[in-house]
Design a protein around this motif. Structure first.
Motif, short mmCIF file in Angstrom:
data_model
loop_
_atom_site.label_atom_id
_atom_site.label_comp_id
_atom_site.label_asym_id
_atom_site.label_seq_id
_atom_site.Cartn_x
_atom_site.Cartn_y
_atom_site.Cartn_z
N ALA A 250 36.52 31.08 43.10
CA ALA A 250 37.42 32.17 42.72
C ALA A 250 38.10 31.89 41.39
O ALA A 250 38.20 32.76 40.51
CB ALA A 250 38.47 32.38 43.81
N GLY A 251 38.60 30.66 41.21
CA GLY A 251 39.23 30.30 39.95
C GLY A 251 38.25 30.32 38.79
O GLY A 251 38.60 30.68 37.66
N ASP A 252 37.00 29.95 39.07
CA ASP A 252 35.96 29.98 38.03
C ASP A 252 35.66 31.42 37.62
O ASP A 252 35.46 31.71 36.44
CB ASP A 252 34.69 29.30 38.54
CG ASP A 252 34.97 27.94 39.14
OD1 ASP A 252 35.86 27.23 38.63
OD2 ASP A 252 34.31 27.58 40.14
N SER A 253 35.62 32.31 38.60
CA SER A 253 35.39 33.72 38.30
C SER A 253 36.57 34.31 37.53
O SER A 253 36.38 35.13 36.61
CB SER A 253 35.17 34.51 39.60
OG SER A 253 33.98 34.11 40.24
N LEU A 254 37.79 33.92 37.90
CA LEU A 254 38.98 34.33 37.15
C LEU A 254 38.85 33.95 35.69
O LEU A 254 39.07 34.78 34.79
CB LEU A 254 40.22 33.70 37.77
CG LEU A 254 41.52 33.76 36.95
CD1 LEU A 254 42.05 35.18 36.88
CD2 LEU A 254 42.58 32.82 37.55
N LEU A 255 38.49 32.70 35.44
CA LEU A 255 38.34 32.23 34.06
C LEU A 255 37.23 32.97 33.34
O LEU A 255 37.38 33.39 32.18
CB LEU A 255 38.07 30.72 34.06
CG LEU A 255 37.80 30.08 32.70
CD1 LEU A 255 38.95 30.31 31.73
CD2 LEU A 255 37.53 28.58 32.87
N ALA A 256 36.10 33.17 34.02
CA ALA A 256 34.97 33.87 33.39
C ALA A 256 35.35 35.29 33.00
O ALA A 256 35.05 35.76 31.89
CB ALA A 256 33.77 33.88 34.34
N GLY A 257 36.02 36.01 33.91
CA GLY A 257 36.43 37.38 33.61
C GLY A 257 37.43 37.43 32.48
O GLY A 257 37.39 38.34 31.63
N PHE A 258 38.36 36.48 32.45
CA PHE A 258 39.36 36.42 31.39
C PHE A 258 38.69 36.21 30.03
O PHE A 258 39.02 36.89 29.05
CB PHE A 258 40.33 35.28 31.69
CG PHE A 258 41.45 35.12 30.70
CD1 PHE A 258 42.51 36.01 30.68
CD2 PHE A 258 41.44 34.07 29.79
CE1 PHE A 258 43.55 35.85 29.77
CE2 PHE A 258 42.48 33.91 28.88
CZ PHE A 258 43.54 34.81 28.87
N LEU A 259 37.73 35.29 29.96
CA LEU A 259 37.02 35.04 28.71
C LEU A 259 36.18 36.25 28.31
O LEU A 259 36.12 36.63 27.14
CB LEU A 259 36.13 33.81 28.85
CG LEU A 259 36.85 32.47 29.03
CD1 LEU A 259 35.85 31.38 29.38
CD2 LEU A 259 37.63 32.09 27.78
N ALA A 260 35.51 36.85 29.29
CA ALA A 260 34.63 37.99 28.99
C ALA A 260 35.42 39.16 28.43
O ALA A 260 34.88 39.97 27.65
CB ALA A 260 33.89 38.41 30.26
N ALA A 261 36.71 39.27 28.79
CA ALA A 261 37.54 40.39 28.36
C ALA A 261 38.34 40.08 27.10
O ALA A 261 39.26 40.82 26.76
CB ALA A 261 38.47 40.80 29.48
N GLY A 262 38.02 38.97 26.43
CA GLY A 262 38.67 38.67 25.16
C GLY A 262 39.68 37.55 25.21
O GLY A 262 40.20 37.14 24.18
N ALA A 263 40.02 37.07 26.40
CA ALA A 263 40.86 35.88 26.56
C ALA A 263 42.25 36.02 25.95
O ALA A 263 42.80 35.04 25.42
CB ALA A 263 40.15 34.64 26.00
N SER A 264 42.81 37.22 26.00
CA SER A 264 44.14 37.42 25.44
C SER A 264 44.81 38.63 26.06
O SER A 264 44.20 39.71 26.14
CB SER A 264 44.07 37.60 23.92
OG SER A 264 45.34 37.85 23.36
#
Length: 313
Positions: A250-264
């Motif tokens: 779940a935490g890995d998916s959270l990080l992946a989605g955050f990065l995919a959406a621009g990480a900001s």
């Protein structure tokens, strides 16, 4: 493109049981085997949502060969680094109420030559990378100075570095100037050396990590969502899951989605929360795809209640 680095990958076997009773013979209701390790999961989540990435994975033994086979079957672009040790296997036992029990092997040690081979693979592809994402536990016996060297060489190459790890390696990543660190609540508490009993405690600890050198801190809080602390301030959010099945990945998916959406910012946090919640609703370490995302369930709190207590871990 995003490059992930998993220094201690695994084969993850997930078994669903009606009830976990110590000392009893328990019949599984379902089982599956997935490629595992935090960076591997980030790559799998990105791939499931059409985000280009490449995974650097040290691997050895029959388990390592099976790991690479499973990744290739899924379509992950893998850069395999052969090692003498045997890739570890992990076991997850999931109960119907969402309770998860994990048994993780320590994994093989990496020789200095093997670790340098991993670094060479990473540096060989950074010219085409937007992010390098180093995730997961550090292999047994690897000095924290070696992990610091990996972080420094990546940042020196002019690539943004995201790190999701724990212990001294997490502090080393912040001090090395990682653009983003993603600890969970327990990892963040360990890093700053004090318990985090409220949302305000988490925010203060994240600010401390930024003082050490981290650009931004994305702290995952399990069912309580996540907090982002960066140059723009603080934003929090959560995404309720009606029927949790497994928190693995779940935490890995959270990080992946955050990065995919621009990480900001809040939008990236919301996307990460949608990905993380979707992973919780799936069995084992299955990574969510577009049809699994329920963005309408995400709640963003631009002015989080810092006195809100967090449940005892």
């Amino acid at each position: 493109m995003i490059v992930t680095v998993t220094l201690n990958p695994s084969l993850d076997r997930a078994v669903e049981v009606d009830e976990l009773v110590r000392g009893e013979v328990i019949r599984a209701t379902a089982a599956q085997v997935d490629p595992g390790g935090k960076g591997v999961n980030v790559s799998r989540a990105l791939l499931a949502n059409g985000v280009p990435n490449r995974a650097v994975v040290p691997c050895g033994g029959d388990e390592g060969a099976q790991l690479i086979h499973l990744l290739v079957q899924e379509g992950v672009d893998v850069l395999a680094v052969p090692i003498r040790g045997r890739t570890r296997s992990n076991m997850t036992l999931a109960e119907p109420d969402g309770t998860v029990t994990k048994v993780n092997e320590p994994g093989p040690s990496l020789s200095p030559e093997e670790f340098e081979a991993v670094i060479r693979q990473v540096l060989g592809v950074v010219s085409s990378a937007d992010w390098v994402v180093a995730c997961g536990s550090v292999p047994p016996g690897l000095p924290v100075q070696a992990f610091t060297e990996l972080c420094k060489r990546v940042t020196a190459a002019g690539v943004r570095l995201a790190v999701d790890t724990s212990g001294p390696a997490l502090r080393a990543a912040a001090s090395a100037g990682a653009a983003l660190v993603k600890p969970n609540r327990e990892e963040l508490a360990e890093a700053v050396g004090r318990p985090l009993t409220s949302l305000g405690d988490v925010i203060d600890a994240a600010r401390q990590m930024r003082e050490w050198g981290a650009g931004a801190v994305l702290a995952s809080l399990g069912a309580d969502g996540a907090v982002l602390v960066d140059d723009d301030g603080v934003v929090a959010g959560d995404s309720p899951v009606e029927r949790p099945r497994s928190s693995v990945g779940a935490g890995d998916s959270l990080l992946a989605g955050f990065l995919a959406a621009g990480a900001s910012g809040a939008e990236a946090l919301a996307e990460g929360l949608a990905w993380g919640a979707a992973a919780v609703s799936l069995p084992g370490s299955t990574m969510p795809g577009p049809s699994d995302l329920l963005r309408q369930h995400v709640r963003i709190h631009p002015r989080p209640d810092q006195v809100r207590p967090l449940p005892t871990p």
